[in-house]
Design an enzyme around this catalytic site. Structure first.
Site, short mmCIF file in Angstrom:
data_model
loop_
_atom_site.label_atom_id
_atom_site.label_comp_id
_atom_site.label_asym_id
_atom_site.label_seq_id
_atom_site.Cartn_x
_atom_site.Cartn_y
_atom_site.Cartn_z
N TYR A 327 0.80 -1.21 0.00
CA TYR A 327 0.00 0.00 0.00
C TYR A 327 0.84 1.27 0.00
O TYR A 327 0.40 2.29 -0.53
CB TYR A 327 -0.93 0.02 1.23
N VAL A 386 -1.24 -9.79 -3.55
CA VAL A 386 -2.59 -10.21 -3.19
C VAL A 386 -3.38 -9.11 -2.47
O VAL A 386 -4.53 -9.35 -2.08
CB VAL A 386 -2.56 -11.50 -2.34
N GLU A 387 -2.77 -7.93 -2.32
CA GLU A 387 -3.50 -6.76 -1.83
C GLU A 387 -2.82 -5.50 -2.35
O GLU A 387 -1.61 -5.35 -2.19
CB GLU A 387 -3.55 -6.69 -0.30
N ASN A 388 -3.60 -4.63 -2.94
CA ASN A 388 -3.16 -3.29 -3.32
C ASN A 388 -4.41 -2.53 -3.74
O ASN A 388 -5.23 -3.05 -4.51
CB ASN A 388 -2.16 -3.34 -4.49
#
Length: 488
Positions: A327, A386-388
């Site tokens: 992030y 796997v997250e952004n």
């Protein structure tokens, strides 16, 4: 002749979105589900947070008060956005965008409500059968996180969560139940979400009530981490035996950190903070504790209690890929008196070269390319983002439309840097944006911090129709997937 590298994503690149059961599903007491640690996280209005960026810690006194029902606080994660009853509608929308993969977690308390039942809850298993079948109907690969910031709250009360070694066998019972049930439906697995969260929040990362710990918070954090390392390795071993073709990975929150200056002390401080971050995949990908952590433990007086077979278990059962969330980036700065504001997840040092989100998170697309290259150079192992995504306040217009050009700009700039990293030679498996539909915030339990391509009509107090609406970013991401990242 000038050679040019073609900046393209590989064929079969896994585009999709990522969620967590505790932020998405709701139905916290349906069909035999027990209460989880995430079900105890209250909503705290912004004006009452006293400057805190994160409000997910719970102590034993608060926990008992919440369980007694004597508190009038609201627990948004108990209701989520009702994916439990609307999963067919939501998965159809994911399929409309062209998802190749959908990352979900399985709520431990749907399968073992207290964590210690002899037999799993069939209603919970059947729910995930239905969800997985619906994904596969559209050709969407499930990516399952076994433990994502939640566990049966009774295990916190009885064992103080991952502070206790008892958790290893209880976790394995849960993991093996999933492997046995879904081995023909799920190829991609992650053992723990962002395991390095343990160093930021004992409660979130380990279900540990800090006012009940035996030892210093740091000692307990690393002991609990060791228990998770062993549990993860044993899950990899068992998963591979049951599912020879499965791909099982670890996951961290990648905290790329820049030195505040070229001053050697700042560079050294930044290196040390980076090591604390990389320590987690180091153990899970290489199978051993790195020497720099051995020195750190010795200097800090941290003594890990290990079982006689633990080192061999960790050594012999390494992961297939490294997944991570990305992030923002941080600044490392040496202060001989206090380094508490340097680097890591709670840094107060601002980077003057970067813009920030409404929530104060620095926006740094190039940092993602740096992170990808550093991780791949270090481990030579497939990577999976796997997250952004961008948490922002979205507004529905009078005509029912939701215009979110800021989200498109954020994701476009990050995907461009992913493409550059692939051209650099990084082996990147896929990208699952967080979260493809508006869900409850992990850090603040609010609904107003929205990430999705799909708007959900619900406010911070839980009011709203829960109607789903496609944002502008929905159509943009559909185009990105259709073109395999060529049209941004």
């Amino acid at each position: 002749m000038t050679n040019t590298t073609k900046h393209t994503f590989p064929k079969g690149f896994l585009w999709g979105g990522a969620t967590a059961a505790n932020q998405l599903e709701g139905a916290f007491d349906a069909d035999g589900k027990g209460l989880s640690t995430s079900d105890m996280a209250p909503y705290v209005p912004h004006e009452e947070r006293n400057g805190k960026d994160f409000t997910f810690d719970v102590n034993s006194v608060e926990l008992e008060q919440y369980l007694s029902g004597s508190s009038d606080v609201y627990f948004p994660k108990r209701n989520g956005v009702d994916f439990y009853h609307r999963y067919k509608e939501d998965i159809a929308l994911f399929a409309e965008m062209g998802f190749k993969v959908f990352r979900l977690s399985i709520a431990w308390t749907r399968i073992f409500p207290t964590g210690e039942e002899a037999a799993p809850n069939e209603a919970g298993l059947a729910f995930y059968d239905n969800v997985l079948d619906e994904l596969l109907k559209y050709g969407i690969e499930p990516l399952v996180t076994i433990s994502h910031y939640e566990m049966p709250v009774e295990l916190s009360r009885k064992y103080n969560g991952w502070e206790s070694r008892e958790m290893i066998d209880l976790y394995l019972k849960f993991a093996n139940t999933l492997f046995d049930r879904y081995k023909d439906k799920v190829k991609y697995w992650i053992t723990f979400n962002e395991m390095n969260m343990m160093l930021t929040s004992l409660y979130t990362g380990g279900g540990i009530l800090e006012d009940k710990i035996k030892g210093t918070p740091e000692q307990v954090a690393y002991q609990a981490t060791h228990h998770q390392f062993v549990a993860s390795a044993l899950a990899v071993k068992s998963g591979k035996e049951k599912m020879p073709n499965a791909q099982i990975g670890c996951m961290i929150c990648r905290l790329e950190t820049y030195a505040a200056s070229s001053k050697p002390e700042d560079v050294l401080q930044t290196m040390k903070e980076d090591q604390m971050n990389l320590f987690y995949p180091e153990v899970q990908a290489r199978g051993e504790y790195p020497s720099y952590m051995q020195r750190y433990f010795a200097e800090q007086g941290i003594e890990l209690v290990k079982g006689p077979e633990d080192d061999a278990i960790i050594r012999d059962n390494t992961v297939d890929f490294i997944a991570f969330s990305y992030y923002m980036t941080y600044i490392g700065k040496y202060d001989p008196n206090d380094n508490s504001n340097s680097g890591m997840l709670v840094s107060q040092i601002k980077n003057p070269h970067l813009k920030a989100t409404e929530w104060g998170w620095p926006i740094d697309p190039i940092g993602l390319r740096v992170a990808l290259n550093r991780l791949y150079d270090r481990y030579r192992m497939p990577l999976f983002i796997v997250e952004n995504g961008l948490g922002a306040t979205d507004t529905m217009e009078a005509d029912g439309s939701v215009h979110d050009p800021y989200r498109i700009d954020y994701l476009r700039s990050h995907i461009e840097q992913m493409k550059e990293a692939v051209a650099d030679g990084v082996e990147l498996m896929g990208f699952t944006s967080w979260g493809p539909i508006d869900i409850i915030s992990c850090s603040t339990s609010e609904m107003g911090k929205r990430y999705g391509f799909i708007y959900v009509d619900q406010d911070n107090a839980g009011n709203g129709s829960l109607e789903r609406t496609r944002k502008d970013s929905f159509y943009w991401y559909k185009q990105v997937i259709e073109s395999n990242g060529e049209i941004l």
